[in-house]
Design an enzyme around this catalytic site. Structure first.
Site, PDB file in Angstrom:
ATOM      1  CD  GLU A   1     -13.860   3.471   3.119  1.00  0.00           C
ATOM      2  OE1 GLU A   1     -15.006   2.997   3.130  1.00  0.00           O
ATOM      3  OE2 GLU A   1     -12.924   3.005   3.813  1.00  0.00           O
TER       4      GLU A   1
ATOM      5  CG  ASN B   1      -3.781  -4.009  -2.982  1.00  0.00           C
ATOM      6  OD1 ASN B   1      -3.005  -3.411  -3.711  1.00  0.00           O
ATOM      7  ND2 ASN B   1      -3.640  -5.281  -2.671  1.00  0.00           N
TER       8      ASN B   1
ATOM      9  CE  LYS C   1      -2.649   0.701  10.762  1.00  0.00           C
ATOM     10  NZ  LYS C   1      -1.988   1.175   9.533  1.00  0.00           N
TER      11      LYS C   1
ATOM     12  CG  ASN D   1     -12.654  -2.961   4.369  1.00  0.00           C
ATOM     13  OD1 ASN D   1     -12.796  -3.542   3.296  1.00  0.00           O
ATOM     14  ND2 ASN D   1     -11.522  -2.377   4.714  1.00  0.00           N
TER      15      ASN D   1
ATOM     16  CG  ASP E   1       9.908  -0.090   5.059  1.00  0.00           C
ATOM     17  OD1 ASP E   1       8.866  -0.275   4.428  1.00  0.00           O
ATOM     18  OD2 ASP E   1      10.300  -0.855   5.968  1.00  0.00           O
TER      19      ASP E   1
ATOM     20  CB  SER F   1      -8.424  -1.459   5.789  1.00  0.00           C
ATOM     21  OG  SER F   1      -7.871  -2.483   6.595  1.00  0.00           O
TER      22      SER F   1
ATOM     23  CG  MET G   1      -1.977  -1.113   1.184  1.00  0.00           C
ATOM     24  SD  MET G   1      -3.000  -1.125  -0.313  1.00  0.00           S
ATOM     25  CE  MET G   1      -3.882   0.422  -0.119  1.00  0.00           C
TER      26      MET G   1
ATOM     27  CB  VAL H   1       2.095  -3.890  10.395  1.00  0.00           C
ATOM     28  CG1 VAL H   1       2.500  -3.255  11.709  1.00  0.00           C
ATOM     29  CG2 VAL H   1       1.389  -5.212  10.619  1.00  0.00           C
TER      30      VAL H   1
ATOM     31  CG  HIS I   1      -9.152   2.667   3.529  1.00  0.00           C
ATOM     32  ND1 HIS I   1     -10.333   1.959   3.494  1.00  0.00           N
ATOM     33  CD2 HIS I   1      -8.165   1.759   3.268  1.00  0.00           C
ATOM     34  CE1 HIS I   1     -10.078   0.693   3.227  1.00  0.00           C
ATOM     35  NE2 HIS I   1      -8.773   0.545   3.070  1.00  0.00           N
TER      36      HIS I   1
END
Length: 719
Positions: free
Chosen positions: A467, A458, A412, A505, A348, A434, A329, A406, A455
């Protein structure tokens, strides 16, 4: 009767023997070909005929006075209003007559195209003798009518194949895709490409050359193979047959317009233009009144509405962003932003992750190059806008940060706190989560009002929906900035409230879970997936679970179960999968087997892994209509709760999100428009039957009961 605005929307300027037809719709950003504008255009053509007879006009140039747009096409509201085939055919014939008059002018005609040239605008320039386009990034030419469930009925299916050849014409008309100036020149759609600064001057030069019989030579080179296919009856039959086969494979024949387009071109190619136009007009009339066309026009309206519904607040211009996490993502978001001229700092925690993210971006760009969407120089420029890092260096100058690490709340919160310290005080922070709570994340920050959800879906470069999620403390300016940024990336933003699963979702979770319950009740993987594909879904729920990733799906199911209790309890089948090593497509095994990422069929060993079952059950063990009812009405029921909870603003937002985020079939108009077409009384009755047989998870939501009691619809009177 023509309005004053339509009278002024197109004018005729005479200058030294050149007639300039100028489209400039008053108080509007774009030019539209309404019935009144076409009538005014026709009157001006009659004036030019008189001037030509008097030898006071020797050439004609058609241009737009709008910045960045030529003609945006016909008036979609007028298309929506047509209710019968006869009216549609009549309107098509009237438009054709105007463009035929343009084509038959005794003077040469030149189209000067700068900006978007869509639909009827493209059909207008096809009727001109010579076409010049600018090399501006805003210049694009298209016939997007198929996306409205119709065909180009002002001469598009007749003139385009004769100009550019059958293959390139089919590619344009069947997809509705934009054609950039360089490709338009290559296929012969335009004759010259020039800079915008000299367009008017060059158009005048060409007009004067044509006026004295010395117009530029027009060359269109086609290889021998292409000529053999396009210029012979057997070759054309082969091309049309192969195109039909591809269409049926892609759409299942559920969209009437593409098949009608093929049939119309097959019938009209051998005919004189005048007779071909008559066939084309009748074909447009047959399509324009179909339910599929009305639903696709409805979807078009949803998308246009979404772009204009910016949240209250001042949106900050976003020129530099940081992305936390270079995975699927995060890397996808970085690639997309860089492709839209945004500078990206991609962070990263190790070089391996960064390398993977950069490699994925380069591979996507290489594929774009192979398809000639971009050249090497453009691809290199995009990659150069992505700056990898293992630290927070460079975060001090960003306008916006997107977290895409993740799906773990503690992780987060930690990375968002670090990013907040490194970023400017006025930068907007966003999470790509998500399922997890935006409010909980923002309350862990020093500046909660500067945080919201953003959001993406994928694969990021393909899925249109984003979103934009408002947390409890999110400021209006923050939400407006995130919304505007999504638009800048070419996405469809939908503002939603904070809640487990947000909008898409939350609806998709019970749909996928019900597929598991169907398997438990004796349905087969093939039977379930086929039933939902037959309804129009792009793939069945089990294939979608594999695409999402079974580990990701389990996590989302757990979040939804915790938030909403037993009505979202995971099905035994999906629980049993937790004890296997199946991950879906990314791991090579899920409900299906995969080789090099390509699906190779259902995994015959899966039934044995799911509670010791032996052979696969009969695919007809559960009727198709029951499979569809259970999966789809489950989503309708949850959508009613979503509206009641304030997660979505209205039925239109639900439908737009489901179409652009899950591929819910556009020809049905959206989940809740489809439910309205069934009748909410019928929906309620079917839910009550399912609840009696299968339990609490089908209990009709109170909003469904209320709407049914009032004999209403989800859309109310706005349908």
């Amino acid at each position: 009767m023509m309005s004053i605005d339509e009278q002024d929307a197109v004018r005729l300027d005479l200058d030294d023997g050149i007639a300039w037809i100028v489209f400039d719709r008053p108080d509007a950003k774009v030019n539209l070909l309404t019935e009144g504008v076409l009538s005014r255009f026709d009157d001006l053509l009659a004036d030019i005929e008189r001037h030509a007879a008097a030898r006071t006009v020797a050439a004609v140039v058609v241009r737009s006075a709008k910045d960045g747009t030529f003609i945006a096409g016909a008036d979609v509201a007028a298309i929506r209003a047509v209710k019968d085939a006869a009216t549609g055919a009549r309107l098509a014939a009237e438009g054709q007559a105007v463009f035929t008059r343009l084509e038959r002018l005794p003077t040469p005609t030149i189209a000067a195209i700068d900006g978007a040239c869509m639909g009827g605008g493209t059909e207008l320039v096809l009727a001109c003798d010579y076409r010049i386009a600018t090399d501006s990034e805003r210049t694009m030419i298209a016939l997007p009518e198929v996306r409205l469930g119709i065909l180009p009925g002002f001469g598009g299916t007749t003139r385009l194949p004769r100009l550019v050849g059958l293959q390139d014409a089919l590619d344009m008309i069947l997809t509705g895709n934009n054609v950039r100036p360089s490709k338009a020149r290559r296929i012969g759609l335009v004759d010259e490409v020039v800079s915008a600064a000299i367009l008017t001057r060059r158009a005048a030069e060409v007009a004067r050359l044509f006026a004295v019989g010395e117009g530029p030579e027009r060359r269109r080179r086609r290889g021998l193979g292409k000529r053999l296919l396009e210029d012979t009856a057997p070759g054309r039959r082969l091309l049309l047959r192969e195109a039909r086969k591809r269409l049926l494979n892609e759409t299942g024949g559920r969209y009437p317009a593409p098949l009608k387009i093929l049939d119309t071109i097959r019938r009209t190619l051998p005919l004189p233009v005048e007779r071909a136009l008559q066939v084309e007009a009748r074909a447009l009339g047959e399509l324009i009144a179909t339910p599929e066309s009305k639903n696709l026009i409805h979807v078009f309206g949803l998308m246009e509405r979404a772009k204009k519904r910016a949240p209250a607040g001042d949106a900050r211009e976003v020129e530099r962003i940081a992305v936390l996490g270079a995975g699927v993502m995060g890397g996808g978001i970085a690639h997309l932003a860089a492709s839209e001229d945004v500078e990206v700092r991609l962070k990263d925690i190790d070089n391996r992750g960064l390398a993977a993210g950069l490699r994925a971006a380069r591979e996507r760009l290489d594929r774009s190059r192979e398809r000639r969407h971009i050249d090497r120089r453009e691809a290199d420029a995009i990659m150069n806008r992505i700056s990898p890092t293992l630290t927070y260096d460079g975060f001090g100058s960003v306008d916006l940060v997107v977290e895409a690490v993740v799906e773990n709340m503690a992780v987060k919160k930690a990375v968002l706190r670090e990013a907040e310290q490194a970023a400017p005080d006025d930068a907007v922070l966003c999470s790509n989560t998500s399922t997890l709570s935006i409010t909980e994340m923002q309350l862990a920050l020093d500046r909660p009002p500067r945080f919201c959800g953003l959001h993406f879906f994928n694969p990021v470069h393909r899925m249109p929906l984003v979103e934009v999620i408002r947390g409890r403390e999110t400021a209006d300016d923050t939400l407006a900035t995130a919304f505007a940024f999504a638009l800048k990336l070419g996405k469809i933003p939908v503002v939603v409230g904070d809640g487990a699963g947000f909008l898409v979702n939350r609806l998709l979770g019970p749909y996928l879970n019900e597929a598991g319950w169907l398997l438990e009740d004796g349905a087969s993987i093939e039977g379930v997936d086929t039933a939902l594909r037959d309804f129009g879904m792009p793939m069945g729920p089990f294939r979608l679970l594999d695409e999402v990733g079974l580990d990701v799906a389990r996590h989302a199911a757990g979040v939804l179960h915790e938030a909403f209790g037993e009505r979202m309890a995971p099905s035994p089948v999906l629980v049993a999968l937790a004890d296997t090593e199946r991950l879906g497509r990314k791991g090579g095994r899920g409900f299906y087997l995969y080789e090099d990422g390509q699906e190779k069929g259902i995994d015959g060993d899966l039934y044995a892994d799911l509670g010791g079952r032996g052979d696969a059950p009969d695919s007809d063990a559960v009727p198709k209509v029951e499979i569809q009812d259970r999966c789809l009405l489950m989503m309708v029921n949850e959508a009613a709760r979503v509206l009641a909870d304030g997660i979505a603003h209205d039925a239109a937002d639900v439908d737009l999100a489901m179409i652009t985020g899950t591929g819910f079939p556009p020809f049905r108009g959206g989940l809740l428009r489809w439910a309205d077409s069934l009748g909410i009384d019928a929906v309620l009755g079917r839910l009550e039957i399912l609840a009696a047989v299968h339990g609490e998870r089908f209990r009709p939501a109170e909003p469904v009961r209320s709407i049914a009691a009032e004999d209403g619809t989800f859309y109310g009177s706005d349908r």
